[in-house]
Scaffold this active site. Structure first.
Site, PDB file in Angstrom:
ATOM      1  N   GLU A  19       0.798  -1.177   0.020  1.00 42.38           N
ATOM      2  CA  GLU A  19      -0.138   0.128  -0.076  1.00 42.38           C
ATOM      3  C   GLU A  19       0.866   1.378  -0.124  1.00 42.38           C
ATOM      4  OE1 GLU A  19      -3.369   2.056   2.719  1.00 42.38           O
ATOM      5  OE2 GLU A  19      -3.075  -0.169   2.788  1.00 42.38           O
ATOM      6  N   LYS A  61      -2.240  -1.882  -3.226  1.00 42.77           N
ATOM      7  CA  LYS A  61      -3.438  -1.107  -2.801  1.00 42.77           C
ATOM      8  C   LYS A  61      -3.053   0.337  -2.785  1.00 42.77           C
ATOM      9  CE  LYS A  61      -6.525  -0.995   1.144  1.00 42.77           C
ATOM     10  NZ  LYS A  61      -6.753  -1.571   2.551  1.00 42.77           N
TER      11      LYS A  61
END
Length: 191
Positions: A19, A61
């Site tokens: 992420e 992500k």
């Protein structure tokens, strides 16, 4: 740090969710977000490779490429899709199986429309969502902690889940969306 986490996860038989978060605070335009995201994503993938992370064994992500949350010029879903997909093509190896986007303070409808626009044409990744606020916001407001609102809140959550399911297939329309779902959820300095 993300690369070490990913390597350790894979060494232990897990699929890491990588992420590289870029906060959308500010008045900058979509071009500036694109410029910053290119640098960040290049660094992330450089260090993933340096740490021998198997790209085919991760999920990415990221945030979508949007203008800063306080920018006066809002981007259309088509613009967000164009910028975001161009960034993916430039920085993300096709071996990465899935891109699970954050909603990043967008309204529920805005995040869903943008995801839908990205799925209008084929690409080498599964482009989907990993929303928190953009799935839960209206649902939680509908529920309000009251037992008598549970069924209405569940129905609201089902509407959001179905909308995003359609968006990952490129088949979503914003028809019938509530006003609450259209409200932005940006929180300055959110963490």
């Amino acid at each position: 740090g993300l690369a070490r986490y990913a390597a350790i996860s894979q060494d232990n038989g897990l699929v890491p969710i990588v992420e590289p978060e870029i906060l959308l605070d500010g008045e900058h335009g979509i071009d500036r977000t694109f410029e910053v995201a290119q640098k960040v994503w290049a660094e992330v993938f450089f260090y993933l490779a340096e740490n021998n992370v198997l790209f085919e064994g991760i999920l990415l992500k990221p945030s979508m490429v949007t203008p800063g949350a306080e920018c006066k010029d809002r981007a259309t879903p088509e613009q967000v899709a164009t910028y975001t997909l161009n960034l993916l093509r430039r920085r993300i190896p096709p071996a990465v199986p899935g891109i699970m986007f954050l909603s990043g303070g967008q309204s529920e409808v805005e995040a869903t429309l943008n995801l839908n626009a990205m799925n209008q044409a084929p690409n080498p990744w599964h482009v989907s969502f990993s929303y928190a606020r953009a799935l839960q916001n209206t649902c939680l407001k509908t529920w309000g902690g009251l037992p008598e609102n549970v069924q209405a809140a569940q129905e609201t959550l089902l509407i959001r889940a179905k909308a995003n399911s359609l968006a990952q297939l490129g088949k979503y329309t914003a028809e019938g969306e509530s006003e609450e779902a259209k409200k932005g959820m940006f929180v300055k300095g959110y963490s």
